[in-house]
Each structure stands twice: as structure tokens, then as C-alpha cells.
Motif scaffolding. Structure first.
Motif, PDB file in Angstrom:
ATOM      1  N   SER A  40       0.830  -1.205   0.000  1.00 33.28           N
ATOM      2  CA  SER A  40       0.000   0.000   0.000  1.00 33.28           C
ATOM      3  C   SER A  40       0.869   1.261   0.000  1.00 33.28           C
ATOM      4  CB  SER A  40      -0.924  -0.002   1.223  1.00 33.28           C
ATOM      5  OG  SER A  40      -1.598   1.230   1.345  1.00 33.28           O
ATOM      6  N   LEU A  43       2.487   1.786  -3.406  1.00 34.66           N
ATOM      7  CA  LEU A  43       1.544   2.281  -4.412  1.00 34.66           C
ATOM      8  C   LEU A  43       1.252   3.763  -4.214  1.00 34.66           C
ATOM      9  CD1 LEU A  43      -0.958  -0.708  -4.655  1.00 34.66           C
ATOM     10  CD2 LEU A  43       0.875  -0.099  -6.255  1.00 34.66           C
ATOM     11  N   GLN A  60      -5.534   5.211 -10.026  1.00 27.75           N
ATOM     12  CA  GLN A  60      -5.679   3.755  -9.867  1.00 27.75           C
ATOM     13  C   GLN A  60      -4.757   3.247  -8.758  1.00 27.75           C
ATOM     14  OE1 GLN A  60      -4.732   2.531 -13.900  1.00 27.75           O
ATOM     15  NE2 GLN A  60      -6.859   1.880 -14.228  1.00 27.75           N
ATOM     16  N   LEU A  61      -3.524   3.741  -8.752  1.00 27.10           N
ATOM     17  CA  LEU A  61      -2.577   3.351  -7.710  1.00 27.10           C
ATOM     18  C   LEU A  61      -3.113   3.729  -6.332  1.00 27.10           C
ATOM     19  CD1 LEU A  61       0.741   4.449  -9.447  1.00 27.10           C
ATOM     20  CD2 LEU A  61      -0.016   2.095  -9.051  1.00 27.10           C
ATOM     21  N   ASN A  63      -6.268   4.206  -5.436  1.00 24.84           N
ATOM     22  CA  ASN A  63      -7.426   3.369  -5.092  1.00 24.84           C
ATOM     23  C   ASN A  63      -6.981   2.003  -4.575  1.00 24.84           C
ATOM     24  OD1 ASN A  63      -9.348   5.300  -5.689  1.00 24.84           O
ATOM     25  ND2 ASN A  63      -9.559   4.650  -7.817  1.00 24.84           N
ATOM     26  N   HIS A  64      -6.006   1.405  -5.232  1.00 20.07           N
ATOM     27  CA  HIS A  64      -5.510   0.108  -4.782  1.00 20.07           C
ATOM     28  C   HIS A  64      -4.779   0.235  -3.441  1.00 20.07           C
ATOM     29  CE1 HIS A  64      -6.918  -2.048  -8.205  1.00 20.07           C
ATOM     30  NE2 HIS A  64      -6.189  -1.331  -9.051  1.00 20.07           N
ATOM     31  N   SER A  65      -4.076   1.334  -3.261  1.00 22.20           N
ATOM     32  CA  SER A  65      -3.395   1.562  -1.992  1.00 22.20           C
ATOM     33  C   SER A  65      -4.401   1.649  -0.845  1.00 22.20           C
ATOM     34  CB  SER A  65      -2.563   2.849  -2.063  1.00 22.20           C
ATOM     35  OG  SER A  65      -1.957   3.102  -0.811  1.00 22.20           O
ATOM     36  N   GLN A  67      -7.398   0.322  -0.792  1.00 21.57           N
ATOM     37  CA  GLN A  67      -7.963  -1.016  -0.587  1.00 21.57           C
ATOM     38  C   GLN A  67      -7.028  -1.885   0.245  1.00 21.57           C
ATOM     39  OE1 GLN A  67      -8.425  -2.050  -4.710  1.00 21.57           O
ATOM     40  NE2 GLN A  67     -10.575  -1.405  -4.778  1.00 21.57           N
ATOM     41  N   LEU A  68      -5.742  -1.819  -0.057  1.00 19.30           N
ATOM     42  CA  LEU A  68      -4.774  -2.628   0.681  1.00 19.30           C
ATOM     43  C   LEU A  68      -4.642  -2.186   2.134  1.00 19.30           C
ATOM     44  CD1 LEU A  68      -2.023  -3.189  -2.004  1.00 19.30           C
ATOM     45  CD2 LEU A  68      -3.306  -4.953  -0.805  1.00 19.30           C
TER      46      LEU A  68
END
Length: 146
Positions: A40, A43, A60-61, A63-65, A67-68
Motif C-alpha cells: 500500500s 503504491l 488507480q494506484l 485506489n488500490h493503496s 484497498q490494501l
């Protein structure tokens, strides 16, 4: 060869590895807050680098960060405890994961300036070593958090 030896029997660049390697993933049943938090943070840092060059990718990075970080915080546990067969002898992940959760949160704060991430980091500080940390390490990132 035991699965944990495969990586260590090859001392070259990852892109030159051609042998079969088993992949492992953290899940709700096999958490790895230390691993998820570290990814996370990475990202979020990458999103800062791409913010001007490719804002869509940077988002996008982020958002994924996010989420993680949510996953790492909600499903707490050490990677080494979820995968003891491969982690105990070689990939020891440390003895705590709170520093990686705080590390992820502070990088999200740096990338977004959203107060919730600064608050998360500050709430994690009491779980880390007291005083000044003497070094930043692969399994202990509280020096970077402080």
C-alpha cells in the motif's frame, strides 16, 4: 528443493528467473498486514510520482493503496504466521505489523492530504517502539513513520 529455497538458490535478477515458483497471497483467512501495508505504501509513493505524468494511472494506484490499507487494518496478522512453512527460515517478516499499517497510512496522507490517513498514523504511534528508532529496515519501518 523445498519451496523456500527456490528464490535463494538463484542469485540473479528477478527478470532472469525461469524456474517454477509457487505464488502465495494474503487473504482474510491468511492475513499479512505487514505485506499489504508495505505494498500500500509503495503504491501511494508511486501515485505521487505519476500524478502529473499520468493522473488516471496515479488515481488507480491510490485506489488500490486504499484497498490494501483497509485490508491490512481489518484482517490483521503477520505474513510469517500465515505462511510458516516458507517464511520461518527465510522470509521472516518481523514481529509486528502495526508499523506497516502506519507506513501505508502516512504515505496515503502524503499522496492525498486526507486527514483520516494522518489520524490513522497517529493512532498507530503508541504501538511502535518508544523513542527514536535507530534505523529503517525491511521488517521494521517505524523509523520512516516517525
Amino acid at each position: 528443493i523445498a519451496e523456500k529455497q527456490v528464490d535463494h538458490d538463484f542469485w540473479g535478477r528477478p527478470e532472469e528467473m525461469t524456474m517454477n515458483r509457487t505464488a502465495f497471497k494474503v487473504t482474510t483467512d491468511a492475513p499479512g498486514s505487514d505485506v499489504a501495508g508495505a505494498v500500500s505504501a509503495a503504491l501511494s509513493a508511486a501515485s505521487i510520482m505519476f500524478a502529473d505524468l499520468d493522473p488516471v494511472y496515479a488515481n488507480q494506484l491510490l485506489n488500490h493503496s486504499k484497498q490494501l490499507l483497509h485490508f491490512a487494518d481489518k484482517y490483521r496478522g503477520l505474513y510469517a504466521e500465515s505462511f510458516p512453512d516458507i517464511s520461518q527460515a527465510i522470509y521472516i517478516s518481523g514481529t509486528q505489523y502495526e508499523d506497516e499499517i502506519a507506513w501505508a497510512a502516512i504515505w496515503l496522507y502524503k499522496a492525498t492530504y486526507e486527514e483520516e490517513y494522518l489520524n490513522k498514523t497517529e493512532s498507530m504511534l503508541p504501538t511502535m517502539r518508544k523513542g527514536r528508532s535507530w534505523a529503517f529496515g525491511w521488517s521494521q519501518v517505524d523509523a520512516g513513520v516517525h
